[in-house]
Design an enzyme around this catalytic site. Structure first.
Site, PDB file in Angstrom:
ATOM      1  N   VAL A  72       0.811  -1.144   0.148  1.00 22.05           N
ATOM      2  CA  VAL A  72       0.057  -0.081   0.077  1.00 22.05           C
ATOM      3  C   VAL A  72       0.866   1.107  -0.124  1.00 22.05           C
ATOM      4  O   VAL A  72       0.707   2.106  -0.741  1.00 22.05           O
ATOM      5  CB  VAL A  72      -1.092   0.040   1.245  1.00 22.05           C
ATOM      6  CG1 VAL A  72      -1.629   1.307   1.481  1.00 22.05           C
ATOM      7  CG2 VAL A  72      -1.932  -1.321   1.019  1.00 22.05           C
ATOM      8  N   LYS A 123      -6.535  -0.478   9.962  1.00 21.52           N
ATOM      9  CA  LYS A 123      -7.840  -0.850  10.685  1.00 21.52           C
ATOM     10  C   LYS A 123      -7.661  -1.303  11.989  1.00 21.52           C
ATOM     11  O   LYS A 123      -8.379  -0.989  12.948  1.00 21.52           O
ATOM     12  CB  LYS A 123      -8.677  -1.849   9.744  1.00 21.52           C
ATOM     13  CG  LYS A 123      -8.332  -3.133   9.981  1.00 21.52           C
ATOM     14  CD  LYS A 123      -8.186  -3.788   8.395  1.00 21.52           C
ATOM     15  CE  LYS A 123      -7.051  -3.303   7.715  1.00 21.52           C
ATOM     16  NZ  LYS A 123      -6.505  -4.302   6.521  1.00 21.52           N
ATOM     17  N   GLY A 177      -0.905 -15.521  -3.601  1.00 21.36           N
ATOM     18  CA  GLY A 177      -0.752 -14.288  -2.961  1.00 21.36           C
ATOM     19  C   GLY A 177      -1.976 -13.733  -2.714  1.00 21.36           C
ATOM     20  O   GLY A 177      -2.002 -12.593  -2.301  1.00 21.36           O
ATOM     21  N   GLU A 234      -2.716 -14.765   3.027  1.00 27.52           N
ATOM     22  CA  GLU A 234      -1.535 -14.520   3.652  1.00 27.52           C
ATOM     23  C   GLU A 234      -1.210 -15.901   4.255  1.00 27.52           C
ATOM     24  O   GLU A 234      -1.987 -16.808   4.165  1.00 27.52           O
ATOM     25  CB  GLU A 234      -1.760 -13.603   5.320  1.00 27.52           C
ATOM     26  CG  GLU A 234      -2.390 -12.201   4.835  1.00 27.52           C
ATOM     27  CD  GLU A 234      -1.305 -11.237   4.686  1.00 27.52           C
ATOM     28  OE1 GLU A 234      -0.363 -11.415   4.941  1.00 27.52           O
ATOM     29  OE2 GLU A 234      -1.724 -10.090   4.289  1.00 27.52           O
ATOM     30  N   LYS A 288     -12.866  -3.664  10.924  1.00 31.36           N
ATOM     31  CA  LYS A 288     -13.837  -2.672  10.051  1.00 31.36           C
ATOM     32  C   LYS A 288     -15.130  -2.520  10.341  1.00 31.36           C
ATOM     33  O   LYS A 288     -15.626  -1.175  10.497  1.00 31.36           O
ATOM     34  CB  LYS A 288     -13.607  -3.377   8.631  1.00 31.36           C
ATOM     35  CG  LYS A 288     -12.222  -3.474   8.033  1.00 31.36           C
ATOM     36  CD  LYS A 288     -12.190  -4.207   6.553  1.00 31.36           C
ATOM     37  CE  LYS A 288     -10.875  -4.377   5.961  1.00 31.36           C
ATOM     38  NZ  LYS A 288     -10.846  -5.330   4.961  1.00 31.36           N
ATOM     39  N   GLY A 330      -5.272  -3.966  -2.242  1.00 28.75           N
ATOM     40  CA  GLY A 330      -4.414  -3.649  -3.274  1.00 28.75           C
ATOM     41  C   GLY A 330      -3.670  -2.190  -3.274  1.00 28.75           C
ATOM     42  O   GLY A 330      -4.214  -1.342  -2.670  1.00 28.75           O
TER      43      GLY A 330
HETATM   44  N1  HSE Z   1      -6.929  -8.486   4.298  1.00 21.51           N
HETATM   45  C1  HSE Z   1      -8.013  -7.699   3.861  1.00 21.51           C
HETATM   46  C2  HSE Z   1      -8.707  -8.597   2.961  1.00 21.51           C
HETATM   47  C3  HSE Z   1      -7.289  -6.484   3.099  1.00 21.51           C
HETATM   48  O1  HSE Z   1      -8.562  -9.559   2.703  1.00 21.51           O
HETATM   49  O2  HSE Z   1      -9.863  -7.989   2.463  1.00 21.51           O
HETATM   50  C4  HSE Z   1      -7.139  -5.123   3.848  1.00 21.51           C
HETATM   51  O3  HSE Z   1      -8.112  -4.878   4.678  1.00 21.51           O
END
Ligand code: HSE
Length: 427
Positions: A14, A105, A187, A190, A205, A302
């Site tokens: 990012v 977040k 990818g 994680e 979130k 992204g």
């Molecule tokens: N890991 C998050 C997702 C992206 O898979 O949406 C960043 O918040």
């Protein structure tokens, strides 16, 4: 022309995207915003990474103090992720009089009360559009455009990793484990997928979004959270037969009885707009008392989509002299006057493994009836397993969560069936 200096903490995916947008669009912002945004510093331990992005060596700071004491830096962009050292760095920047833009977040969910206090004290801006749903401008929509409404509910697909996994499972009939492995190889997920697949990321979130939407602090601890690790290809297929698509939904409701906030796998009617949100895309479906339904859709993660949200905040900060903060008392815990509902109402999908003999359905029905659960749809599959059992699937009408839990206990105690899965349904 006003010149605004920024520093970027962290040049990961990012941070790199943000640097690219800011440098490539510098002249465009001069023309369109009448502001010259200059990257004055970056903080990145991997010097090679910074140099490969085109950062001049003399702009690479060796520590946060260097950035805090640089008079040319007005705005600090935090894109490091995690709580520490991000929290200490953000507080140091605010206390040095720098405004902060963050995509973090977890940090914002857990410590916004502390960060906001420091921002107010130092008369600095604190912006966090990129913390939720990446490039989708949902925070600004809640803070500005939808302020005329009492927000009644929001439902969102706000985690791209789980949406990618569930979409693949739905389209290909594959198992959770196989799709996760493939997503990790590509990818999309994680190496340690816990934060995404167990619903923590979506819950952080939802805590941020629902606090803004409902004008009261909704701490992470108040959010009912379940992930997707127990979802099977069978449940996805049975759902399909009944006309539903399975999604990890973040749900917030503000009713006269109180507030409910939850993240869990949910069947969504195939005709609902959220059912068409596939792959790693995100969407938030908001219902306000005046605007009615609004759906915001796009890339939730992204380099460039999240960078777009960060740069939007930088421009807003650079061009709006008066900073605004929460419309509610932003404290660590919930306001004691806010009522939360944990025995919420939903429709449910309940899958049983039942003996295929007379009286089974009658017994299950009597348990449902005892707990005041009304059945809306039912299917019995013909495929009998080796031990003589058949899948029995029910969709209930709106029912209280605790009634379903009690019915599940009673069915498991009976000698006619076992409960295999219980999944909430939005119609
Ligand atoms: N890991 C998050 C997702 C992206 O898979 O949406 C960043 O918040």
């Amino acid at each position: 022309m006003k010149k605004v200096g920024v520093a970027i903490l962290g040049l990961g995916v990012v941070g790199g995207g943000t640097y690219q947008i800011l440098t490539e669009h510098r002249e465009f912002y001069q023309k369109t915003q009448n502001v010259d945004i200059v990257v004055e510093n970056v903080l990145e331990l991997r010097k090679e990474r910074a140099l490969s992005l085109g950062v001049q060596e003399n702009k690479i700071a060796s520590n946060i103090q260097e950035i805090c004491s640089n008079p040319d830096v007005d705005i600090v962009i935090e894109v490091m992720g995690g709580v520490e050292p991000a929290k200490s760095f953000v507080l140091a920047a605010l206390n040095a009089g720098k405004s902060v833009v963050t995509s973090n977040k977890e940090l914002f969910c857990k410590y916004s009360y502390e960060l906001e206090k420091a921002a107010r004290k130092n008369n600095c801006g604190l912006f966090f559009e990129a913390s939720c749903v990446g490039g989708v401008p949902v925070i600004r929509a809640l803070l500005d455009n939808l302020q005329g409404n009492k927000i009644l509910s929001m439902m969102g697909i706000i985690n791209g990793t789980t949406n990618y996994i569930l979409t693949k499972m739905t389209n290909e009939g594959s198992s959770y484990e196989d799709v996760l492995k493939e997503a990790q190889k590509l990818g999309y997920a994680e190496a340690n997928p816990t934060a995404d697949v167990e619903g923590y990321d979506a819950a952080y979130k939802l805590s941020i979004l629902s606090s803004l939407a409902f004008h009261t602090k909704i701490p992470f601890s108040k959010i009912h959270r379940e992930g997707i690790t127990g979802i099977t290809a069978d449940d996805i297929n049975y759902g399909k037969q009944l006309g539903y698509v399975l999604k990890l939904l973040a749900i917030g409701k503000n009713t006269d009885e109180g507030i409910e906030v939850r993240v869990h796998p949910t069947y969504v009617k195939a005709s609902h707009p959220l059912a068409t949100v596939n792959d790693s895309y995100n969407a938030v479906y908001i219902t306000g008392d005046s605007v009615e339904d609004v759906m915001l859709y796009g890339r939730g993660a992204g380099a460039l989509p999240t960078g777009s949200a960060i740069v939007g905040d930088v421009i807003y900060c650079a061009t709006h002299p008066n900073f605004r903060y929460s419309t509610f008392k932003n404290t660590e815990e919930a306001d004691p006057n806010t009522k939360f509902i944990d025995n919420f109402k939903s429709a449910y999908y309940i899958r049983l493994s039942a003996h295929d003999k007379a009286g089974v359905l009658a017994k299950v029905s009597s348990i449902f009836s005892r707990h005041n659960i009304s059945v809306a749809q039912m299917i019995q599959e013909e495929d009998v397993t080796a031990d003589g059992r058949v899948p029995l699937i029910f969709i209930t009408h709106m029912t209280k969560e605790k009634s379903v839990n009690k019915a599940v206990e009673d069915i498991n105690l009976s000698d006619v069936a076992d409960v295999v899965s219980v999944i909430r349904v939005v119609s």
